[in-house]
Design a protein around this motif. Sequence first.
Motif, PDB file in Angstrom:
ATOM      1  N   GLY A 177      51.228 -11.756  33.060  1.00 44.00           N
ATOM      2  CA  GLY A 177      50.590 -10.786  33.936  1.00 44.00           C
ATOM      3  C   GLY A 177      49.111 -11.048  34.134  1.00 44.00           C
ATOM      4  O   GLY A 177      48.346 -10.143  34.477  1.00 44.00           O
ATOM      5  N   LEU A 178      48.699 -12.294  33.932  1.00 47.93           N
ATOM      6  CA  LEU A 178      47.286 -12.650  34.085  1.00 47.93           C
ATOM      7  C   LEU A 178      46.980 -12.885  35.555  1.00 47.93           C
ATOM      8  O   LEU A 178      47.539 -13.790  36.178  1.00 47.93           O
ATOM      9  CB  LEU A 178      46.961 -13.904  33.264  1.00 47.93           C
ATOM     10  CG  LEU A 178      47.148 -13.790  31.748  1.00 47.93           C
ATOM     11  CD1 LEU A 178      46.888 -15.128  31.073  1.00 47.93           C
ATOM     12  CD2 LEU A 178      46.216 -12.716  31.174  1.00 47.93           C
ATOM     13  N   GLN A 179      46.118 -12.074  36.123  1.00 49.54           N
ATOM     14  CA  GLN A 179      45.769 -12.183  37.528  1.00 49.54           C
ATOM     15  C   GLN A 179      44.599 -13.156  37.706  1.00 49.54           C
ATOM     16  O   GLN A 179      43.559 -13.000  37.084  1.00 49.54           O
ATOM     17  CB  GLN A 179      45.397 -10.819  38.094  1.00 49.54           C
ATOM     18  CG  GLN A 179      46.569  -9.852  38.137  1.00 49.54           C
ATOM     19  CD  GLN A 179      47.700 -10.363  39.026  1.00 49.54           C
ATOM     20  OE1 GLN A 179      47.479 -10.786  40.157  1.00 49.54           O
ATOM     21  NE2 GLN A 179      48.919 -10.322  38.497  1.00 49.54           N
ATOM     22  N   PRO A 180      44.773 -14.165  38.555  1.00 47.62           N
ATOM     23  CA  PRO A 180      43.694 -15.136  38.754  1.00 47.62           C
ATOM     24  C   PRO A 180      42.560 -14.549  39.572  1.00 47.62           C
ATOM     25  O   PRO A 180      42.738 -13.589  40.327  1.00 47.62           O
ATOM     26  CB  PRO A 180      44.388 -16.259  39.522  1.00 47.62           C
ATOM     27  CG  PRO A 180      45.452 -15.553  40.304  1.00 47.62           C
ATOM     28  CD  PRO A 180      45.944 -14.451  39.402  1.00 47.62           C
ATOM     29  N   GLN A 181      41.397 -15.142  39.435  1.00 43.96           N
ATOM     30  CA  GLN A 181      40.230 -14.762  40.211  1.00 43.96           C
ATOM     31  C   GLN A 181      39.528 -16.026  40.698  1.00 43.96           C
ATOM     32  O   GLN A 181      39.491 -17.026  39.972  1.00 43.96           O
ATOM     33  CB  GLN A 181      39.258 -13.925  39.372  1.00 43.96           C
ATOM     34  CG  GLN A 181      39.822 -12.599  38.896  1.00 43.96           C
ATOM     35  CD  GLN A 181      40.135 -11.632  40.029  1.00 43.96           C
ATOM     36  OE1 GLN A 181      39.487 -11.682  41.079  1.00 43.96           O
ATOM     37  NE2 GLN A 181      41.110 -10.764  39.822  1.00 43.96           N
ATOM     38  N   PRO A 182      38.958 -16.009  41.907  1.00 40.15           N
ATOM     39  CA  PRO A 182      38.243 -17.194  42.403  1.00 40.15           C
ATOM     40  C   PRO A 182      37.131 -17.644  41.462  1.00 40.15           C
ATOM     41  O   PRO A 182      36.819 -18.832  41.393  1.00 40.15           O
ATOM     42  CB  PRO A 182      37.680 -16.714  43.747  1.00 40.15           C
ATOM     43  CG  PRO A 182      38.582 -15.611  44.169  1.00 40.15           C
ATOM     44  CD  PRO A 182      39.004 -14.931  42.902  1.00 40.15           C
ATOM     45  N   GLN A 208      45.945 -12.472  44.599  1.00 38.79           N
ATOM     46  CA  GLN A 208      44.677 -13.187  44.701  1.00 38.79           C
ATOM     47  C   GLN A 208      44.873 -14.660  45.066  1.00 38.79           C
ATOM     48  O   GLN A 208      43.915 -15.438  45.038  1.00 38.79           O
ATOM     49  CB  GLN A 208      43.899 -13.074  43.387  1.00 38.79           C
ATOM     50  CG  GLN A 208      43.338 -11.696  43.121  1.00 38.79           C
ATOM     51  CD  GLN A 208      42.376 -11.268  44.207  1.00 38.79           C
ATOM     52  OE1 GLN A 208      41.414 -11.958  44.511  1.00 38.79           O
ATOM     53  NE2 GLN A 208      42.632 -10.108  44.812  1.00 38.79           N
ATOM     54  N   GLU A 209      46.085 -15.014  45.428  1.00 37.31           N
ATOM     55  CA  GLU A 209      46.363 -16.408  45.761  1.00 37.31           C
ATOM     56  C   GLU A 209      45.437 -16.924  46.862  1.00 37.31           C
ATOM     57  O   GLU A 209      44.783 -17.966  46.695  1.00 37.31           O
ATOM     58  CB  GLU A 209      47.817 -16.571  46.200  1.00 37.31           C
ATOM     59  CG  GLU A 209      48.175 -17.995  46.613  1.00 37.31           C
ATOM     60  CD  GLU A 209      49.566 -18.103  47.211  1.00 37.31           C
ATOM     61  OE1 GLU A 209      50.299 -19.031  46.832  1.00 37.31           O
ATOM     62  OE2 GLU A 209      49.915 -17.251  48.064  1.00 37.31           O
ATOM     63  N   LEU A 210      45.383 -16.237  47.982  1.00 35.93           N
ATOM     64  CA  LEU A 210      44.613 -16.729  49.124  1.00 35.93           C
ATOM     65  C   LEU A 210      43.123 -16.887  48.813  1.00 35.93           C
ATOM     66  O   LEU A 210      42.547 -17.953  49.094  1.00 35.93           O
ATOM     67  CB  LEU A 210      44.820 -15.812  50.336  1.00 35.93           C
ATOM     68  CG  LEU A 210      44.174 -16.278  51.647  1.00 35.93           C
ATOM     69  CD1 LEU A 210      44.688 -17.652  52.057  1.00 35.93           C
ATOM     70  CD2 LEU A 210      44.441 -15.259  52.758  1.00 35.93           C
ATOM     71  N   PRO A 211      42.442 -15.886  48.220  1.00 34.89           N
ATOM     72  CA  PRO A 211      41.026 -16.085  47.878  1.00 34.89           C
ATOM     73  C   PRO A 211      40.806 -17.259  46.922  1.00 34.89           C
ATOM     74  O   PRO A 211      39.815 -17.989  47.066  1.00 34.89           O
ATOM     75  CB  PRO A 211      40.627 -14.754  47.227  1.00 34.89           C
ATOM     76  CG  PRO A 211      41.594 -13.749  47.758  1.00 34.89           C
ATOM     77  CD  PRO A 211      42.870 -14.484  47.936  1.00 34.89           C
ATOM     78  N   CYS A 212      41.730 -17.453  45.986  1.00 40.41           N
ATOM     79  CA  CYS A 212      41.586 -18.566  45.043  1.00 40.41           C
ATOM     80  C   CYS A 212      41.747 -19.908  45.753  1.00 40.41           C
ATOM     81  O   CYS A 212      41.001 -20.862  45.485  1.00 40.41           O
ATOM     82  CB  CYS A 212      42.617 -18.441  43.924  1.00 40.41           C
ATOM     83  SG  CYS A 212      42.304 -17.099  42.750  1.00 40.41           S
ATOM     84  N   LEU A 213      42.711 -19.988  46.658  1.00 39.85           N
ATOM     85  CA  LEU A 213      42.924 -21.235  47.388  1.00 39.85           C
ATOM     86  C   LEU A 213      41.746 -21.556  48.297  1.00 39.85           C
ATOM     87  O   LEU A 213      41.343 -22.724  48.422  1.00 39.85           O
ATOM     88  CB  LEU A 213      44.221 -21.162  48.201  1.00 39.85           C
ATOM     89  CG  LEU A 213      45.522 -20.959  47.415  1.00 39.85           C
ATOM     90  CD1 LEU A 213      46.729 -21.103  48.328  1.00 39.85           C
ATOM     91  CD2 LEU A 213      45.617 -21.901  46.236  1.00 39.85           C
ATOM     92  N   LEU A 214      41.178 -20.542  48.924  1.00 42.02           N
ATOM     93  CA  LEU A 214      40.004 -20.766  49.773  1.00 42.02           C
ATOM     94  C   LEU A 214      38.819 -21.258  48.950  1.00 42.02           C
ATOM     95  O   LEU A 214      38.080 -22.160  49.367  1.00 42.02           O
ATOM     96  CB  LEU A 214      39.638 -19.488  50.523  1.00 42.02           C
ATOM     97  CG  LEU A 214      40.574 -19.089  51.664  1.00 42.02           C
ATOM     98  CD1 LEU A 214      40.203 -17.712  52.185  1.00 42.02           C
ATOM     99  CD2 LEU A 214      40.502 -20.121  52.782  1.00 42.02           C
ATOM    100  N   ALA A 216      38.998 -22.943  46.178  1.00 47.70           N
ATOM    101  CA  ALA A 216      39.286 -24.323  45.807  1.00 47.70           C
ATOM    102  C   ALA A 216      39.020 -25.270  46.967  1.00 47.70           C
ATOM    103  O   ALA A 216      38.413 -26.341  46.796  1.00 47.70           O
ATOM    104  CB  ALA A 216      40.735 -24.448  45.339  1.00 47.70           C
ATOM    105  N   ALA A 217      39.461 -24.880  48.162  1.00 46.37           N
ATOM    106  CA  ALA A 217      39.275 -25.734  49.335  1.00 46.37           C
ATOM    107  C   ALA A 217      37.795 -25.955  49.629  1.00 46.37           C
ATOM    108  O   ALA A 217      37.387 -27.049  50.041  1.00 46.37           O
ATOM    109  CB  ALA A 217      39.975 -25.114  50.542  1.00 46.37           C
ATOM    110  N   LYS A 218      36.979 -24.938  49.423  1.00 44.53           N
ATOM    111  CA  LYS A 218      35.538 -25.077  49.655  1.00 44.53           C
ATOM    112  C   LYS A 218      34.899 -26.043  48.665  1.00 44.53           C
ATOM    113  O   LYS A 218      33.825 -26.607  48.941  1.00 44.53           O
ATOM    114  CB  LYS A 218      34.869 -23.708  49.581  1.00 44.53           C
ATOM    115  CG  LYS A 218      35.213 -22.804  50.765  1.00 44.53           C
ATOM    116  CD  LYS A 218      34.635 -21.412  50.615  1.00 44.53           C
ATOM    117  CE  LYS A 218      35.021 -20.521  51.785  1.00 44.53           C
ATOM    118  NZ  LYS A 218      34.509 -19.133  51.638  1.00 44.53           N
TER     119      LYS A 218
END
Length: 275
Positions: A177-182, A208-214, A216-218
């Motif tokens: 249940g660990l929620q990722p953060q950017p 939080q998938e999308l904010p984390c992926l963005l 990473a992409a940056k």
Amino acid sequence: MNQPIAIIVAPNGARLDKQTQPAVPISPQEIANEVQACTAAGAAMVHLHARDSVGLHSLEVVDNQHVIEAVRQQDGEVIIQLTTEAVGRYQPEQQRHLIETLKPEAASVALRELMPDASYQDSFGQFCTWALQQRIFLQFILYSEQDIQHYLALRSDGTIPANGHHLLLVLGRSKEGLQPQPQQLEQIQPWIKQFGDIRWAVCAFGLQELPCLLAAAKLGGDVRIGFENNIYQQDGELALSNASQIVTLQDQLAKADIAVLTNCQMRELIACSWS
């Protein structure tokens, strides 16, 4: 413009079922149809999980062969990456056997699974060397800073060849249940710098998938998106499909002025990594 990145799609994972997400592809034909839609939306690589006749995750050669054949009939250009995920059922020898038998274009391996202790180091190193010789693009899955340190040590001592592979950094864990953060990327950025020329990607669990992926992409990282890690839209409703998730991601990448690699461009980068 920022460095172009690749989109990898993970459409079903090992455990997701239709009771949880009705749109998850299970059968070879469903997977093939979803992959075709995802590549049309911009995915260069697909992370494939085969299922058996009752829908359970399978590393059996015949199950994986059926999925590969179905995907290739629908889409002859996508880069196919086979998983070796153990899910508590498969041993390192069985995981290696799948890749050694089918020789896919790419494969993902978790260090902690293929090398659960030091007694496996020699066989793991031989497998990595063989994969490089066969031009199989291995992706090492790293779940923690400890895994990153372990990877760097294995690369330093030659167990993992210095080139011809890829990395996947996993943010969050669904079981715990660990929620990722950017912001996690800021914490591990010093480690990322030690990867050198090795390409790396990020996947992240939950909303939080999308904010984390963005994020990473940056930083120049590739991204892995799909139902394996997240089955929801940003509003908390179930996503319509993996392809719809990619469309949303593409919109955000375009706003950030980040270009996306085609499968041909990704193959060129992979080919360059062998030298």
